[in-house]
Design an enzyme around this catalytic site. Structure first.
Site, PDB file in Angstrom:
ATOM      1  CB  SER A 291      -0.953   0.001   1.194  1.00 47.10           C
ATOM      2  OG  SER A 291      -0.237  -0.159   2.391  1.00 47.10           O
TER       3      SER A 291
ATOM      4  CG  HIS B 168      -3.874  -0.731  -2.131  1.00 50.09           C
ATOM      5  ND1 HIS B 168      -4.422   0.525  -2.121  1.00 50.09           N
ATOM      6  CD2 HIS B 168      -3.622  -1.044  -0.820  1.00 50.09           C
ATOM      7  CE1 HIS B 168      -4.475   0.975  -0.884  1.00 50.09           C
ATOM      8  NE2 HIS B 168      -3.997   0.040  -0.064  1.00 50.09           N
TER       9      HIS B 168
ATOM     10  CE  LYS C 154      -7.478   0.509   0.354  1.00 51.20           C
ATOM     11  NZ  LYS C 154      -8.271   0.536   1.560  1.00 51.20           N
TER      12      LYS C 154
HETATM   13  C1  LIG Z   1      -3.528  -3.163   2.167  1.00 55.45           C
HETATM   14  C2  LIG Z   1      -4.749  -2.787   2.947  1.00 55.45           C
HETATM   15  N1  LIG Z   1      -5.439  -3.744   3.578  1.00 55.45           N
HETATM   16  C3  LIG Z   1      -6.537  -3.463   4.306  1.00 55.45           C
HETATM   17  C4  LIG Z   1      -6.982  -2.177   4.424  1.00 55.45           C
HETATM   18  C5  LIG Z   1      -8.190  -1.921   5.268  1.00 55.45           C
HETATM   19  O1  LIG Z   1      -9.318  -1.825   4.478  1.00 55.45           O
HETATM   20  P1  LIG Z   1     -10.585  -1.000   4.984  1.00 55.45           P
HETATM   21  O2  LIG Z   1     -10.297   0.432   4.690  1.00 55.45           O
HETATM   22  O3  LIG Z   1     -11.725  -1.539   4.206  1.00 55.45           O
HETATM   23  O4  LIG Z   1     -10.684  -1.259   6.443  1.00 55.45           O
HETATM   24  C6  LIG Z   1      -6.294  -1.142   3.779  1.00 55.45           C
HETATM   25  C7  LIG Z   1      -6.689   0.278   3.835  1.00 55.45           C
HETATM   26  O5  LIG Z   1      -7.631   0.802   4.136  1.00 55.45           O
HETATM   27  C8  LIG Z   1      -5.150  -1.450   3.019  1.00 55.45           C
HETATM   28  O6  LIG Z   1      -4.463  -0.487   2.401  1.00 55.45           O
END
Ligand SMILES: Cc1ncc(COP(=O)(O)O)c(C=O)c1O
Length: 406
Positions: free
Chosen positions: A188, A216, A247
């Site tokens: 990320s 992502h 996203k």
């Molecule tokens: C790689 C990754 N996994 C999980 C999440 C968590 O997802 P959520 O925003 O739906 O809680 C995020 C960012 O938000 C992320 O960048």
């Protein structure tokens, strides 16, 4: 005493330039947004290069229409957790749709949806990471995976970022009855990608399973937008896939797709699934529309445009950075809409981000603990709604600031 202690801790953060500030958006998300920061009196219009709305679906008229239709049919809140009475037909249909989408990549699968990706990652890691398991986690994994691992009971090994020889060695020494390799699909903060092909081979060699958090990658990578697994063209019979729906899909929520027995066990035991109110059914209802678009021509066309923007930005950034060889700047090894300019110290990231803000661009500085010390960065994210002209204007702003600050 407590207040004083907390204030002192925050003073330390402030002195290290690590204090966080909020921005209050005064308009819906998009490539342009009215934003008010803690240090401004009036909101200003910013060109956004920080959203994860990669396909520009957060304001897609068909998806918004479906959301309203979903509220008309299914009302507001779900009223209860999934296993009480909150699991409604749109939730179920979304799980069936996601399961079918991934059937050729993950055989014998089932899908379980969650309110957020954070909760999905907690579920996977706490349920599968029991006391007889050993976890092998990439050092740059997302915080939600790290927190899930911290809550698990497994023995934890952290391997150097994408160092699969080191991982192979660690796996060779493991005597645990369950071995879990844990990785982001697209990392990320750098935008680089795990090599799922190599991981799958290691999983077969060492009788391990791979948890891939593709928050992502889902919607962005692959002709159909199925993410990191699709582009590898594998049969991922050892993969437990986590994807998010806030996203690329433009709404909110998350899913796990994995072998049916794994999903059934998560369904039976995951506390972040059982002990929480099910999300609004209207969101699941609208997600059916969003996924339809995402995996069809609309998504394909937007992914194509994203690739053009990525290439344009990367070429522009490497040309620009080449003009400042002594400045200690680099760009991440990205193959995604996440492009990071690594600047080193936190102060430098904050100065650049503030400077970009003054020039009308919201591009955040990312600092520790989100990234390792000494690798603070400006993280640019692209959306299919950006134009080449938007990217050129951003490059020009970087040019102005590099001349001034560097
Ligand atoms: C790689 C990754 N996994 C999980 C999440 C968590 O997802 P959520 O925003 O739906 O809680 C995020 C960012 O938000 C992320 O960048």
């Amino acid at each position: 005493m407590l207040i004083k202690k907390l204030q002192e801790k925050m003073n330390v953060l402030e002195r290290s330039d690590l204090l966080r500030h909020k921005w209050i958006a005064q308009s819906q998300t998009g490539t342009q947004q009215m934003l008010l920061s803690a240090t401004q009196l009036n909101p200003s219009e910013q060109t956004l290069f920080c959203s994860n709305d990669y396909l520009g679906f957060a304001n897609h008229p068909d998806i918004l229409y479906a959301l309203k239709e979903g509220v008309d049919h299914w009302g507001g809140g779900s009223g209860a957790s999934h296993l009480i009475s909150g699991h409604m037909r749109p939730h179920e249909e979304l799980e069936v749709m996601l399961s079918q989408l991934f059937l050729r990549l993950i055989p014998d699968n089932r899908c379980l949806t969650f309110s957020t990706g954070y909760m999905a990652n907690l579920a996977v890691m706490t349920v599968l990471g029991d006391a007889s398991s050993e976890i092998f986690s990439d050092e740059l994994n997302h915080a939600s995976l790290i927190d899930g691992i911290r809550l698990s009971k497994g023995k934890v090994n952290i391997y150097k970022h994408r160092d699969y020889d080191a991982l192979d060695n660690l796996l060779s020494n493991s005597t645990a009855d369950t071995r879990l390799i844990v990785t982001d699909g697209v990392f990320s903060m750098d935008g680089d990608r795990a090599n799922v092909d190599v991981l799958q081979k290691l999983a077969h060699k060492h009788d391990a399973w791979i948890v891939v958090d593709d928050a992502h990658g889902y919607g962005v990578i692959g002709d159909e937008g199925l993410g990191s697994l699709e582009s590898e063209q594998l049969i991922c019979d050892r993969v437990i896939l986590v994807g998010t729906l806030g996203k690329s899909a433009g709404l909110s929520g998350a899913f796990i797709v994995a072998h049916q027995t794994i999903i059934e066990y998560i369904f039976q035991t995951a506390r972040s699934y059982i002990y929480t109110t099910a999300p609004l059914p209207a969101i699941s209802y609208a997600l059916l529309k969003s996924l339809d678009l995402m995996h069809g021509d609309a998504g394909r066309q937007r992914r194509g445009h994203l690739r053009v923007l990525e290439h344009h930005l990367r070429c522009g950034l490497s040309d620009l950075l080449g003009k400042y060889p002594a400045a200690g700047l680099s760009i991440s090894d990205s193959v995604s809409p996440i492009q990071a300019v690594i600047v080193g110290q936190s102060q430098r990231a904050t100065d650049l981000s503030d400077g970009l803000n003054d020039l009308g661009f919201r591009v955040p500085g990312i600092r520790p603990p989100t990234v390792p010390i000494g690798t603070s960065r400006i993280r640019v994210t692209l959306s299919a709604d950006h134009s080449i002209d938007d990217v050129d204007r951003l490059m020009n702003a970087f040019r102005i600031l590099f001349n001034k600050i560097i």
